[in-house]
Scaffold this motif. Structure first.
Motif, PDB file in Angstrom:
ATOM      1  N   LEU A  77     -53.194  23.601  48.525  1.00  0.00           N
ATOM      2  CA  LEU A  77     -53.790  22.573  49.379  1.00  0.00           C
ATOM      3  C   LEU A  77     -53.049  21.258  49.165  1.00  0.00           C
ATOM      4  N   VAL A  78     -52.779  20.567  50.265  1.00  0.00           N
ATOM      5  CA  VAL A  78     -52.191  19.229  50.212  1.00  0.00           C
ATOM      6  C   VAL A  78     -53.339  18.234  50.330  1.00  0.00           C
ATOM      7  N   PHE A  79     -53.502  17.379  49.309  1.00  0.00           N
ATOM      8  CA  PHE A  79     -54.546  16.351  49.316  1.00  0.00           C
ATOM      9  C   PHE A  79     -53.916  15.024  49.684  1.00  0.00           C
ATOM     10  N   ARG A  91     -51.876  14.924  45.847  1.00  0.00           N
ATOM     11  CA  ARG A  91     -51.627  16.118  45.026  1.00  0.00           C
ATOM     12  C   ARG A  91     -51.317  17.296  45.941  1.00  0.00           C
ATOM     13  N   VAL A  92     -50.654  18.305  45.387  1.00  0.00           N
ATOM     14  CA  VAL A  92     -50.457  19.591  46.042  1.00  0.00           C
ATOM     15  C   VAL A  92     -50.897  20.617  44.999  1.00  0.00           C
ATOM     16  N   ILE A  99     -60.474  21.861  41.373  1.00  0.00           N
ATOM     17  CA  ILE A  99     -59.908  20.741  42.130  1.00  0.00           C
ATOM     18  C   ILE A  99     -60.434  19.389  41.647  1.00  0.00           C
ATOM     19  N   PRO A 100     -61.752  19.192  41.488  1.00  0.00           N
ATOM     20  CA  PRO A 100     -62.207  17.874  41.031  1.00  0.00           C
ATOM     21  C   PRO A 100     -61.596  17.460  39.690  1.00  0.00           C
ATOM     22  N   ALA A 101     -61.448  18.396  38.768  1.00  0.00           N
ATOM     23  CA  ALA A 101     -60.852  18.053  37.471  1.00  0.00           C
ATOM     24  C   ALA A 101     -59.380  17.696  37.620  1.00  0.00           C
TER      25      ALA A 101
END
Length: 107
Positions: A77-79, A91-92, A99-101
Protein backbone atom coordinates in the motif's frame (compact mmCIF):
# COMPACT_ATOMS: atom_id res chain seq x y z
CA UNK A 1 -6.71 16.53 -15.94
CA UNK A 2 -3.67 18.03 -14.25
CA UNK A 3 -1.24 15.58 -12.74
CA UNK A 4 0.44 16.51 -9.46
CA UNK A 5 4.05 15.44 -8.92
CA UNK A 6 4.41 12.49 -6.57
CA UNK A 7 7.22 13.08 -4.07
CA UNK A 8 8.16 10.18 -1.80
CA UNK A 9 9.64 10.98 1.60
CA UNK A 10 12.98 9.46 2.56
CA UNK A 11 11.21 6.76 4.61
CA UNK A 12 9.00 5.83 1.66
CA UNK A 13 12.10 5.45 -0.51
CA UNK A 14 13.65 3.20 2.17
CA UNK A 15 10.45 1.11 2.21
CA UNK A 16 10.69 0.69 -1.58
CA UNK A 17 14.40 -0.21 -1.37
CA UNK A 18 13.59 -2.89 1.24
CA UNK A 19 10.80 -4.33 -0.92
CA UNK A 20 13.06 -4.43 -3.99
CA UNK A 21 15.82 -6.11 -1.96
CA UNK A 22 13.29 -8.71 -0.80
CA UNK A 23 12.09 -9.45 -4.33
CA UNK A 24 15.68 -9.64 -5.62
CA UNK A 25 16.59 -12.18 -2.94
CA UNK A 26 13.39 -14.23 -2.73
CA UNK A 27 11.77 -14.01 -6.15
CA UNK A 28 12.58 -13.66 -9.82
CA UNK A 29 13.88 -10.66 -11.71
CA UNK A 30 10.48 -10.52 -13.41
CA UNK A 31 8.75 -10.21 -10.02
CA UNK A 32 11.15 -7.43 -9.03
CA UNK A 33 10.54 -5.53 -12.26
CA UNK A 34 6.81 -6.15 -11.87
CA UNK A 35 6.90 -4.59 -8.40
CA UNK A 36 8.70 -1.51 -9.75
CA UNK A 37 6.18 -1.23 -12.59
CA UNK A 38 3.24 -1.58 -10.21
CA UNK A 39 4.72 1.12 -7.97
CA UNK A 40 5.17 3.46 -10.95
CA UNK A 41 1.56 2.82 -11.97
CA UNK A 42 0.35 3.52 -8.43
CA UNK A 43 2.32 6.79 -8.29
CA UNK A 44 0.91 7.83 -11.70
CA UNK A 45 -2.63 7.02 -10.56
CA UNK A 46 -2.46 8.97 -7.30
CA UNK A 47 -0.84 11.89 -9.13
CA UNK A 48 -3.87 12.05 -11.44
CA UNK A 49 -6.59 10.96 -8.99
CA UNK A 50 -5.45 11.63 -5.41
CA UNK A 51 -8.95 11.47 -3.91
CA UNK A 52 -9.44 7.83 -4.96
CA UNK A 53 -7.19 6.41 -2.25
CA UNK A 54 -8.80 4.76 0.75
CA UNK A 55 -9.09 6.85 3.94
CA UNK A 56 -9.27 3.61 5.99
CA UNK A 57 -6.28 4.39 8.26
CA UNK A 58 -6.90 8.15 8.50
CA UNK A 59 -9.17 7.97 11.54
CA UNK A 60 -7.14 5.32 13.38
CA UNK A 61 -3.96 7.39 13.00
CA UNK A 62 -5.63 10.80 13.54
CA UNK A 63 -4.42 11.92 10.12
CA UNK A 64 -7.65 13.01 8.39
CA UNK A 65 -6.02 13.61 5.00
CA UNK A 66 -4.10 10.30 4.86
CA UNK A 67 -5.00 7.99 1.97
CA UNK A 68 -3.78 4.57 0.86
CA UNK A 69 -3.61 3.11 -2.63
CA UNK A 70 -2.81 -0.58 -3.31
CA UNK A 71 -0.26 -1.77 -5.84
CA UNK A 72 -1.70 -3.98 -8.57
CA UNK A 73 -0.76 -7.67 -8.06
CA UNK A 74 1.54 -6.89 -5.09
CA UNK A 75 0.55 -6.79 -1.39
CA UNK A 76 1.80 -3.24 -0.81
CA UNK A 77 0.00 0.00 0.00
CA UNK A 78 1.17 3.52 -0.83
CA UNK A 79 0.31 5.93 2.02
CA UNK A 80 0.10 9.55 0.99
CA UNK A 81 -1.35 12.98 1.66
CA UNK A 82 -2.49 15.33 -1.08
CA UNK A 83 -0.83 18.74 -0.80
CA UNK A 84 -1.67 21.89 -2.76
CA UNK A 85 1.13 21.37 -5.28
CA UNK A 86 2.16 17.70 -4.94
CA UNK A 87 1.41 14.24 -3.53
CA UNK A 88 3.38 13.60 -0.34
CA UNK A 89 4.12 9.85 -0.12
CA UNK A 90 4.77 8.89 3.50
CA UNK A 91 5.27 5.12 3.36
CA UNK A 92 5.06 2.12 1.04
CA UNK A 93 4.17 -0.81 3.31
CA UNK A 94 3.26 -4.48 2.97
CA UNK A 95 -0.46 -4.82 3.63
CA UNK A 96 -0.02 -7.56 6.26
CA UNK A 97 2.11 -5.40 8.55
CA UNK A 98 0.72 -3.68 11.62
CA UNK A 99 0.06 -0.51 9.65
CA UNK A 100 -0.63 1.84 12.60
CA UNK A 101 2.61 0.76 14.31
CA UNK A 102 4.66 1.13 11.12
CA UNK A 103 3.17 4.55 10.35
CA UNK A 104 4.35 6.06 13.64
CA UNK A 105 7.09 8.62 13.17
CA UNK A 106 10.30 7.03 14.53
CA UNK A 107 11.42 10.42 15.85
Amino acid sequence: MKCKPVIPREQANRDVDEAIAYYLSAATEAATLGFIGALEQAYAHIGRHPATGSPRYAHELSLPSLRAWPLARYPYLVFYVERTDHIDVWRVLHGLRDIPAWMQDPD
